[in-house]
Design an enzyme around this catalytic site. Structure first.
Site, PDB file in Angstrom:
ATOM      1  N   ARG A  46      20.658  32.607  -5.376  1.00  0.00           N
ATOM      2  CA  ARG A  46      20.070  33.833  -4.852  1.00  0.00           C
ATOM      3  C   ARG A  46      18.571  33.910  -5.162  1.00  0.00           C
ATOM      4  NH1 ARG A  46      24.227  33.020  -3.288  1.00  0.00           N
ATOM      5  NH2 ARG A  46      26.034  34.376  -3.002  1.00  0.00           N
ATOM      6  N   SER A  85      26.935  42.627  -1.798  1.00  0.00           N
ATOM      7  CA  SER A  85      27.056  42.470  -3.250  1.00  0.00           C
ATOM      8  C   SER A  85      25.783  42.975  -3.919  1.00  0.00           C
ATOM      9  CB  SER A  85      27.292  41.000  -3.608  1.00  0.00           C
ATOM     10  OG  SER A  85      28.520  40.560  -3.078  1.00  0.00           O
ATOM     11  N   GLU A 105      20.929  42.239  -6.883  1.00  0.00           N
ATOM     12  CA  GLU A 105      20.565  41.349  -5.779  1.00  0.00           C
ATOM     13  C   GLU A 105      19.507  41.976  -4.880  1.00  0.00           C
ATOM     14  OE1 GLU A 105      23.114  39.138  -3.346  1.00  0.00           O
ATOM     15  OE2 GLU A 105      24.579  38.685  -4.905  1.00  0.00           O
TER      16      GLU A 105
END
Length: 339
Positions: A165, A238, A334
């Site tokens: 990520r 998420s 995130e």
């Protein structure tokens, strides 16, 4: 000619559905329009915020200066060889639409990434991933405008510094504007269905021959069963990364929490399931005011209609503190917090 909107409502431009305003907003459909927007902001001394699909941002307040929304379109096959087929798409292309288009061309490689919200240009920034596959696995190259030099630069996979990520474009936020992306796909599918939920769904089909379109359909079904549709319930997917821990730290965690799901990584670290820890801590289905934790997936924070960014941030911080206290593991958001 740029069409500038003042005091623009951003609620429809972020999947969390946070109602905030941009001082000035412009949608650009080409490199020329992008350059014109950047020049205008420089002339007016406005700060700049770039938006794609708004699926990985948390608006924490009004956005001053100029918000630039990437709306460039176009996708094409640019190369066929024994090593694979290279496709290219403009930054404003919808990611899921691109996945479906690649499947229509008989190509494989993106099927595990089906139904991820957002745009193609935003995908490398986050190195999006799902069900055992990341964008970097199919990445060939991209072109981006360097705002410091004004030049268009080509980036290879190594140049992008992809990690979990993460990427160069996240580390050097604001410097580069991704214009178009190339992905290397396969004409003969090599499926990756070893991720537990997907493996069970694939086995249930009874199919023996690899079929990328079936895998895509299974991924869509699994995602839809666990993740709310942002059009119906605001969310950014998420909300927390799955933390990476050393082997020694994993053993300490498993001694206290033997059921903790964990996944080995190529660098010797282990990814541990943030959603499992959040659920074990009792947050799943929790609601306070206008925000809450989704009842089917503890990794997802949701907006019940009128939430502000500070409410989402407050809930996220409470969850982070609780997980740190209970498990000794620090969670990381995130979405990018802006405003």
């Amino acid at each position: 000619m740029l069409k500038l909107t003042e005091n623009a409502d951003l609620q429809a431009l972020n999947t969390l559905g946070i109602r905030e305003q941009a001082q000035h907003l412009v949608c650009v459909e080409s490199e020329a329009e992008l350059r014109a927007a950047l020049a205008l902001a420089q002339a007016q001394n406005w700060p700049i915020t770039l938006l794609g699909g708004g699926s990985n941002v948390l608006l924490a307040g009004p956005l001053p200066g100029l918000v630039i929304v990437m709306r460039s379109r176009g996708r094409r096959i640019v190369q066929r060889s024994a090593e694979g087929v290279v496709i290219e798409g403009e930054a404003g292309e919808n990611w899921h639409a691109l996945v479906n288009w690649s499947l229509d061309q008989g190509l494989s490689g993106l099927e595990n990434l089906s139904l991820i919200p957002g745009t193609l240009g935003a995908a490398p920034v986050q190195n999006i991933g799902a069900y055992g596959v990341e964008l970097k696995d199919s990445f060939d190259s991209l072109e981006a405008l360097d705002r410091e030099t004004g030049q268009v630069q080509r980036f290879t996979r190594v140049d992008c510094r992809f990690a979990y990520r993460d990427s160069l474009f996240k580390q050097a936020a604001g410097r580069y504007v991704i214009l178009r992306v190339r992905l290397r796909l396969r004409a003969q599918p090599v499926l990756k269905v070893d991720y537990a939920p997907l493996a069970a769904a694939w086995q249930a089909t009874g199919l023996q021959r690899p079929d990328a379109r079936v895998v895509s359909a299974l991924v869509c079904r699994i995602r839809s069963s666990k993740l709310p549709d942002p059009a119906l319930l605001g969310n950014a997917g998420s909300f927390f990364k799955n933390p990476l821990v050393s082997a020694a730290r994993l053993n300490e965690l498993l001694a206290k929490h033997p059921q903790l799901p964990h996944y080995p990584q190529p660098d010797g670290q282990f990814k541990v399931a943030a959603g499992w820890m959040i659920e074990q801590a009792g947050w799943k289905g929790y609601r306070v005011g206008n925000v809450g934790v989704h009842s089917e997936q503890a990794l997802v924070l949701v907006n019940f209609g009128t939430a502000r960014g500070w409410e989402v941030s407050a809930l996220a911080n409470n969850i982070k503190q609780d997980i740190l206290m209970r498990f000794g593991v620090e969670l990381e958001m995130e979405p990018q917090r802006i405003g």
